[in-house]
Scaffold this motif. Structure first.
Motif, short mmCIF file in Angstrom:
data_model
loop_
_atom_site.label_atom_id
_atom_site.label_comp_id
_atom_site.label_asym_id
_atom_site.label_seq_id
_atom_site.Cartn_x
_atom_site.Cartn_y
_atom_site.Cartn_z
N GLN A 1 0.85 -1.23 -0.02
CA GLN A 1 -0.02 -0.05 0.06
C GLN A 1 0.95 1.34 0.12
O GLN A 1 0.65 2.33 -0.74
N VAL A 2 2.00 1.30 0.64
CA VAL A 2 2.80 2.57 0.85
C VAL A 2 3.63 2.62 -0.38
O VAL A 2 4.06 3.39 -0.90
N MET A 3 4.07 1.48 -1.15
CA MET A 3 5.12 1.39 -2.37
C MET A 3 4.30 1.65 -3.48
O MET A 3 5.01 2.18 -4.38
N ALA A 4 3.10 1.15 -3.64
CA ALA A 4 2.30 1.23 -4.97
C ALA A 4 2.44 2.49 -5.64
O ALA A 4 2.92 2.38 -7.11
N PRO A 5 2.11 3.48 -5.28
CA PRO A 5 1.87 4.82 -5.89
C PRO A 5 3.56 5.28 -6.33
O PRO A 5 3.72 5.75 -7.45
N LYS A 6 4.56 5.13 -5.59
CA LYS A 6 5.84 5.56 -5.68
C LYS A 6 6.43 4.64 -6.86
O LYS A 6 7.00 5.31 -7.73
N MET A 7 6.38 3.37 -6.75
CA MET A 7 7.00 2.35 -7.75
C MET A 7 6.39 2.51 -8.96
O MET A 7 6.99 2.64 -10.12
N GLN A 8 5.19 2.76 -8.92
CA GLN A 8 4.15 2.94 -10.52
C GLN A 8 4.88 4.30 -11.23
O GLN A 8 5.09 4.27 -12.20
N SER A 9 5.16 5.30 -10.37
CA SER A 9 5.26 6.53 -11.00
C SER A 9 6.90 6.50 -11.23
O SER A 9 7.28 7.03 -12.17
N TYR A 10 7.70 5.79 -10.76
CA TYR A 10 9.09 5.59 -11.02
C TYR A 10 9.16 4.88 -12.48
O TYR A 10 9.94 5.28 -13.23
N GLU A 11 8.41 3.70 -12.52
CA GLU A 11 8.40 2.73 -13.73
C GLU A 11 7.76 4.08 -14.75
O GLU A 11 8.19 3.75 -15.99
N GLU A 12 7.00 4.77 -14.70
CA GLU A 12 6.30 5.51 -15.72
C GLU A 12 7.52 6.58 -16.17
O GLU A 12 7.69 6.99 -17.42
N GLU A 13 8.01 7.07 -15.27
CA GLU A 13 8.86 8.17 -15.65
C GLU A 13 10.16 7.67 -16.34
O GLU A 13 10.82 8.38 -17.26
#
Length: 47
Positions: free
Chosen positions: A25-37
């Motif tokens: 739950q904590v990692m999801a938003p950060k990891m997905q945004s890093y992948e997209e960037e």
């Protein structure tokens, strides 16, 4: 999308079963945004 350079959060979780639900739950938003960037940067370099 079928690529070796971009993974959805669900694919990332499937490859890392050690991540529990609370961490996810904590990692999801950060990891997905890093992948997209990172994917956008690679596409910029190719263009």
């Amino acid at each position: 999308m079928n690529t070796n350079y971009y993974k959805t959060w669900e694919e990332y979780l499937a490859e890392h079963p050690e991540i529990d639900e609370k961490e996810a739950q904590v990692m999801a938003p950060k990891m997905q945004s890093y992948e997209e960037e990172l994917f956008a940067f690679v596409m910029f370099l190719c263009g």
